[in-house]
Design a protein around this motif. Sequence first.
Motif, PDB file in Angstrom:
ATOM      1  N   ILE A   1       1.071  -1.067  -0.173  1.00  0.00           N
ATOM      2  CA  ILE A   1      -0.300   0.561   0.146  1.00  0.00           C
ATOM      3  C   ILE A   1       1.090   1.371  -0.054  1.00  0.00           C
ATOM      4  CG2 ILE A   1      -1.631   1.138   1.043  1.00  0.00           C
ATOM      5  CD1 ILE A   1      -2.669  -1.700  -0.187  1.00  0.00           C
ATOM      6  N   ILE A   2       0.828   2.350  -1.131  1.00  0.00           N
ATOM      7  CA  ILE A   2       1.643   3.608  -0.850  1.00  0.00           C
ATOM      8  C   ILE A   2       0.315   4.439  -0.784  1.00  0.00           C
ATOM      9  CG2 ILE A   2       2.339   4.851  -3.011  1.00  0.00           C
ATOM     10  CD1 ILE A   2       3.601   1.636  -2.178  1.00  0.00           C
TER      11      ILE A   2
ATOM     12  N   MET B   1       3.788   8.195  -7.384  1.00  0.00           N
ATOM     13  CA  MET B   1       4.645   7.850  -6.698  1.00  0.00           C
ATOM     14  C   MET B   1       4.463   8.369  -4.902  1.00  0.00           C
ATOM     15  SD  MET B   1       8.032  10.986  -7.325  1.00  0.00           S
ATOM     16  CE  MET B   1       8.334  10.298  -5.482  1.00  0.00           C
ATOM     17  N   GLY B   2       4.635   8.164  -4.178  1.00  0.00           N
ATOM     18  CA  GLY B   2       4.460   7.921  -2.789  1.00  0.00           C
ATOM     19  C   GLY B   2       5.714   7.063  -2.036  1.00  0.00           C
ATOM     20  N   ARG B   3       4.982   7.214  -0.374  1.00  0.00           N
ATOM     21  CA  ARG B   3       5.472   6.123   0.121  1.00  0.00           C
ATOM     22  C   ARG B   3       4.709   4.566   0.649  1.00  0.00           C
ATOM     23  NH1 ARG B   3       9.955   8.084   3.167  1.00  0.00           N
ATOM     24  NH2 ARG B   3       9.494  10.593   2.073  1.00  0.00           N
TER      25      ARG B   3
ATOM     26  N   VAL C   1       8.380  -0.311   4.793  1.00  0.00           N
ATOM     27  CA  VAL C   1       7.222   0.896   5.147  1.00  0.00           C
ATOM     28  C   VAL C   1       8.629   1.500   4.842  1.00  0.00           C
ATOM     29  CG1 VAL C   1       6.289   1.626   6.616  1.00  0.00           C
ATOM     30  CG2 VAL C   1       6.145  -0.587   5.938  1.00  0.00           C
ATOM     31  N   GLY C   2       8.265   3.332   4.166  1.00  0.00           N
ATOM     32  CA  GLY C   2       8.438   4.350   4.728  1.00  0.00           C
ATOM     33  C   GLY C   2       9.568   4.431   3.452  1.00  0.00           C
ATOM     34  N   GLN C   3       9.568   3.627   2.344  1.00  0.00           N
ATOM     35  CA  GLN C   3      10.440   3.624   1.598  1.00  0.00           C
ATOM     36  C   GLN C   3       9.908   4.736   0.057  1.00  0.00           C
ATOM     37  OE1 GLN C   3      11.172  -0.094   0.100  1.00  0.00           O
ATOM     38  NE2 GLN C   3      13.631   0.007   0.051  1.00  0.00           N
ATOM     39  N   ARG C   4      10.292   5.493  -0.740  1.00  0.00           N
ATOM     40  CA  ARG C   4       9.311   6.101  -1.282  1.00  0.00           C
ATOM     41  C   ARG C   4       9.846   5.764  -2.523  1.00  0.00           C
ATOM     42  NH1 ARG C   4      12.638  11.571  -3.069  1.00  0.00           N
ATOM     43  NH2 ARG C   4      10.420  11.834  -3.652  1.00  0.00           N
TER      44      ARG C   4
ATOM     45  N   GLY D   1       6.897  -3.916 -10.072  1.00  0.00           N
ATOM     46  CA  GLY D   1       7.405  -2.379 -10.145  1.00  0.00           C
ATOM     47  C   GLY D   1       8.257  -1.428  -9.909  1.00  0.00           C
ATOM     48  N   PRO D   2       7.512  -0.711  -8.415  1.00  0.00           N
ATOM     49  CA  PRO D   2       7.903   0.328  -7.888  1.00  0.00           C
ATOM     50  C   PRO D   2       9.163   0.092  -8.148  1.00  0.00           C
ATOM     51  CG  PRO D   2       6.297  -0.431  -6.712  1.00  0.00           C
ATOM     52  CD  PRO D   2       6.377  -1.620  -7.702  1.00  0.00           C
TER      53      PRO D   2
END
Lengths: 188, 403
Positions: free
Chosen positions: B29-30, B63-65, B77-80, B152-153
């Motif tokens: 989840i982003i 994009m997100g975290r 968790v926490g990665q951009r 993907g990300p």
Amino acid sequence: MTPAKNLPLDDPTATGQGGDDAPGRTARRIAFGGFQLGGRTVTIDVEPDRILDLLTDVAGLNRILGPDVRVEPLGDDHYLWVLARDESEIRVETDLLVDHEAALCSWRSIAGADLNIEIRIDLRPAPAGRGCEVAAQVAYQPPWGLMGHLAAKLRGIDPALQGRKALKRLKMLLETGEIATAAHRRTA
Amino acid sequence: MRALTWHGKQDVRVDTVDDPQIINPRDAIIEVTSTAICGSDLHLYDAVIPGLKAGDILGHEFMGRVVEVGARSTLKVGQRVVVPFTISCGACFFCKAAQFSACDNSNPVETQEASETMFGHAVSGFFGYSHLTGGYSGGQSQYVRVPFSDVGPIVIPEGVEDEDVLFLSDILPTGWMAAENAQIRPGDTVAVWGCGPVGLFSVQSALLMGAGRVIAIDHYPRRLELARKLGAEVIDYRQSHVLEALMEMTGGIGPDAVIDAVGMESHGFAPDNLMDAAKQKVGIGADRAHALRMAMMAVRKGGRVSIPGVYGGLVDKFPLGTLMEKGLQLRTGQTNVQAYTKPLLARILAGEIDTTFLISHRLPLESAPEGYRNFRDKQNDWTKVILKPRWDATGSLAEVLSR
């Protein structure tokens, strides 16, 4: 329990295979000796044994069959297939045949079952190291003949469609470890 | 959460919807920090792409975290992260061949049948797009469920601005692949139809790949100016006859390669386009292919035709004779984004590619409907719209834009 007789998947002539090399079930025919035939082949990049293992495991099989179909074990290679949609339900008692050497498995309805049907999976090596070609075929005698077949197609419950969808889920599960869904949230 | 949802032709709204959840082991989840409106979102907005349903969450550039991961996700968790618009399993024949947009396993079984009927084969899943491509919820929202998050990300280093890398999600790789499909050789002349974001990135990419000249075609002065700043020569099709101009500008040979970055909503007062528009209006034709027809007429004999512009259905008056008699090569396809994200991120971090020059407007997510309307109707000035889910949305659009 005695298997039903006169199912066409073992008989290339009955499945329409004739003057060309195309699979018999692709023949331009409305019916095959009173049977409807359907099927699909997919290429799955895993070893054949993993495919047969999943198909002959009730939990694995139920995972790929989708919401309208389920299988219940009756013991000794006998399985009950249940196709349920809305208020209607079709229950078919089948025998399972697995032949690792020939790389195939099939479920064949027993004599006197509500539906005369065979679901057969054949495996063969895919070219160029792409894994395994998995050919699923379904032959069945629809209740009420062609009209029954068309009605099942319209309702989206004809065995060939269900088989095609199951085959795609099988590929997803074996290649990726999961079955793709666009759902936003888990269902209860 | 809040999300931009589609409700019909030119009717998008920001609604409160359920937060997404982890469903499969490879999901993440982003929390979206930046998202953009894409030119192909306008095809959805105009309802010329089939297969949308009321309530669908749009958005495929985001994009997100990372805020939550499934058991088999490789993210933390926490990665951009920047998320490609194509959803790809990484394990099928096509993904292994780096043809990620042809993934066999990401379009759910329930939506593959319609895709097969329409295109002959099921296409891969996309975020925030048609149900032919899975009907996945998109990224113009506060949170997104990202399937196959181990494939993907791409993880973004801290300290890099969102706007420097956001377009790795789609339009930068799309422009790059468009230039790659044009098979550019050093010194080639390349003509690009459409100076929208993909067209501009195609111009930039073609020059980086060694094109001697790039000629960009559009009619919006600001967009042509952006192309000129990148190093292109420009043709305003409202001022000049494009085919004649290209012949004159290339010594009578024609461009070596052409790129159609316009797609299915071609503009222009030409007989074929008027017929296409009429058919599109009454629903008996999906695509207005005037730019593509013109590109194929313009390209030199033996030239290459690259089509990054989106087409969704059937078109007639396709110049098949031109293709054959001139011996053209044609390449197209949805972008294999995952194949390009790492090398393009490296070029961005090295300062070789600037992706920010085309951003014209930054809005809170709550103002997304105004963003869509203006991006569609004021294309000269609204060249690219970024949406920020966390931004304060109180006040008028003018007040928001002035912050």
